[in-house]
Design an enzyme around this catalytic site. Structure first.
Site, PDB file in Angstrom:
ATOM      1  N   SER A  10      78.691 -35.215  19.471  1.00  0.00           N
ATOM      2  CA  SER A  10      78.619 -33.768  19.637  1.00  0.00           C
ATOM      3  C   SER A  10      77.202 -33.218  19.542  1.00  0.00           C
ATOM      4  CB  SER A  10      79.497 -33.067  18.590  1.00  0.00           C
ATOM      5  OG  SER A  10      80.843 -33.475  18.697  1.00  0.00           O
ATOM      6  N   HIS A  53      74.805 -32.124  10.677  1.00  0.00           N
ATOM      7  CA  HIS A  53      75.716 -31.610   9.656  1.00  0.00           C
ATOM      8  C   HIS A  53      74.961 -31.222   8.385  1.00  0.00           C
ATOM      9  CE1 HIS A  53      79.367 -32.432  11.894  1.00  0.00           C
ATOM     10  NE2 HIS A  53      78.851 -33.602  12.249  1.00  0.00           N
ATOM     11  N   SER A  75      79.774 -40.543  11.911  1.00  0.00           N
ATOM     12  CA  SER A  75      79.319 -39.221  11.493  1.00  0.00           C
ATOM     13  C   SER A  75      79.187 -39.173   9.971  1.00  0.00           C
ATOM     14  CB  SER A  75      80.313 -38.161  11.958  1.00  0.00           C
ATOM     15  OG  SER A  75      79.879 -36.884  11.618  1.00  0.00           O
ATOM     16  N   CYS A  99      71.200 -27.721  40.568  1.00  0.00           N
ATOM     17  CA  CYS A  99      71.950 -27.081  39.485  1.00  0.00           C
ATOM     18  C   CYS A  99      71.074 -26.832  38.260  1.00  0.00           C
ATOM     19  CB  CYS A  99      73.146 -27.940  39.083  1.00  0.00           C
ATOM     20  SG  CYS A  99      74.354 -28.213  40.379  1.00  0.00           S
TER      21      CYS A  99
END
Length: 481
Positions: free
Chosen positions: A34, A38, A334, A399
């Site tokens: 992601s 954290h 993670s 793009c």
């Protein structure tokens, strides 16, 4: 993780090398995530995950400045929907404060709406140090800076055997038949860390691959999310749940799911999960249109807990006493991205017990270049660049507005990576709405005309992913088609 350790060791007068099975760095867990830094409140006080997460988070601003990597300190809301969730948030706040996480605050609906209009929930835990970063940008930056400071990179070399040397140290054999020797071996093989352990005679560990699937949304929704929005975590869940994550480049990610697999390299996406992500995504962000979904992908967590147990184990970071000269990293899932610079410092301390680490006065922590793409520069800087180099005036990726010079720079990267995915990660070409429909033929032409590539040279990401298959005949102007 290996790139962070390599860069840390490059501060010293040592001969260090990275042996990587892929044709570029960061094609596995390091980049298929992601991209979230954290804060450190989700992990038990005193655990490696907690200590290294908080420390690693605090190191990221300086590291990203030096490596020219984008980072945005947007904060996070972990949201409660019922009484059970509210109790979870109170526990997480206490846990985070014990871990030393700065600025944690429980906030009600009014403050939640100020931070993120439209967010639903009865209570939220606000963590201002939670952030977003480009995971592939960081990995490439670490690798290129390590290379510039003397670390050798051997790409496309899968380790197949390890042998202890009579006088101490290790012999490393790869699938191509090459052999490397080292006084100290650091196992940072991620999903394959347990496999490397077994080559060294260590049978303590098993990795259970757990796939998380994502959707990528078009940049039309850039700015919609002002902060990271996560649900309150559920007990023994394999991850933190499906959420919406803004990226530093303006896209939004929906995911990840969680599904245990047998194959650690099965990066497929499944129809059922994609349907569920669309449903949950629209619940969290009703503005999403069907035309906003431009791509899906998946990443795989190297979990130490089997599906019948769930949850997470703490990281394994050890200097093996029974297998001398073998430093072991297992189960770095993670928040491994956040922990990377702190883990690198920890491993450096372990290496120093085996070989002297003398600081190298020529070490340069700064990577040349700019964190901005050409399209993000002020108009006067764009004009000056075009005047000096006309390649900046030719758009290759419509793009993302990526110029020919940016493509050339990506192709000529210091690591020598040459696949289309390598170019994509460096220049963002083919990451936009058409997903390469416009730019890939133009990149192909550049590789053919300016670098002399033949049809068989074109690879998407690895030796097993040729771009052209079957009989290839010259087209108009000699182009392969």
């Amino acid at each position: 993780m290996g790139c962070a350790i390599a860069r840390e060791l490059s501060r010293f007068r040592v001969r260090a090398a990275v042996v990587e099975k892929e044709m570029d760095v960061g094609l596995g867990t390091s980049c298929r995530n992601s991209g979230v830094l954290h804060a450190g409140f989700n992990y038990a006080p005193g655990s490696l995950r907690a200590v290294l997460d908080v420390k690693g988070n605090s190191m990221m601003d300086d590291l990203c400045r030096d490596l020219k990597v984008k980072i945005k300190r947007i904060g996070k809301l972990t949201v409660a929907l019922d009484d059970e969730d509210e109790a979870t948030l109170r526990r997480l706040k206490e846990q985070g404060e014990a871990n030393g996480v700065p600025g944690l605050e429980l906030i009600g609906r009014e403050r939640m709406q100020q931070i993120q209009p439209g967010v639903e929930g009865t209570l939220a835990l606000h963590s201002p140090s939670s952030s977003i970063i480009s995971p592939y940008g960081l990995t490439i930056g670490l690798a290129e800076n390590a290379l510039a400071n003397g670390v050798n990179f051997h790409l496309g070399q899968r380790v197949t055997a390890l042998s202890p040397l009579a006088g101490g140290g290790w012999s490393v054999t790869t699938g191509s038949g090459e052999t490397f020797t080292a006084k100290v071996l650091v196992n940072a093989a991620g999903l394959f860390s347990a496999e490397v352990c077994r080559m060294a005679g260590i049978t303590d560990y098993v990795i259970y691959p757990c796939r998380g699937e994502y959707y990528v949304l078009d940049r039309r929704l850039d700015g919609t999310l002002k902060a990271l929005i996560y649900p309150a975590p559920k007990k023994n869940a394999p991850g933190l749940g499906i959420h919406l994550t803004p990226t530093v480049d303006g896209n939004i990610l929906i995911g990840p799911s969680a599904e245990y697999l047998n194959d650690p390299e099965d990066h497929g996406c499944t129809a059922d999960v994609m349907q569920e992500l669309r449903r949950e995504g629209r619940e969290l962000l009703p503005e999403i249109r069907m035309t906003d979904y431009i791509r899906n992908f998946s990443g795989i967590r190297p979990k130490q807990t089997p599906p019948e147990v769930g949850g997470n184990k703490d990281f394994v970071i050890e200097d093996r006493k029974d297998v001398r000269g073998f430093i072991n990293l297992v189960g770095i899932e993670s928040p491994g991205l956040t922990c990377a610079p702190a883990i690198a410092e920890m491993v450096r301390g372990m290496v120093e017990k085996h070989i002297p680490l003398i600081p190298d006065p020529s070490f340069n922590p700064v990577r040349p270049g700019s964190p901005l793409f050409f399209s993000e520069l002020p108009a006067d800087e764009k004009a000056a660049l075009i005047a000096d180099n006309p390649n900046y005036g030719e758009i290759i990726c419509r793009c993302e507005k990526i110029t020919k010079q940016e493509i050339l720079d990506a192709i000529s990267n210091p690591l020598g990576a040459r696949t289309l995915v390598s170019i994509k990660y460096r220049a963002r070409a083919s990451m936009g709405r058409c997903q390469g429909g416009f730019c890939v033929p133009r990149i192909t032409r550049i590789l053919r005309d300016e670098f002399g590539w033949k049809p068989e040279d074109f690879l998407k990401r690895s030796a097993g992913s040729p771009l052209f298959v079957g009989n290839v005949r010259p087209g108009k102007g000699g182009a392969a088609r």
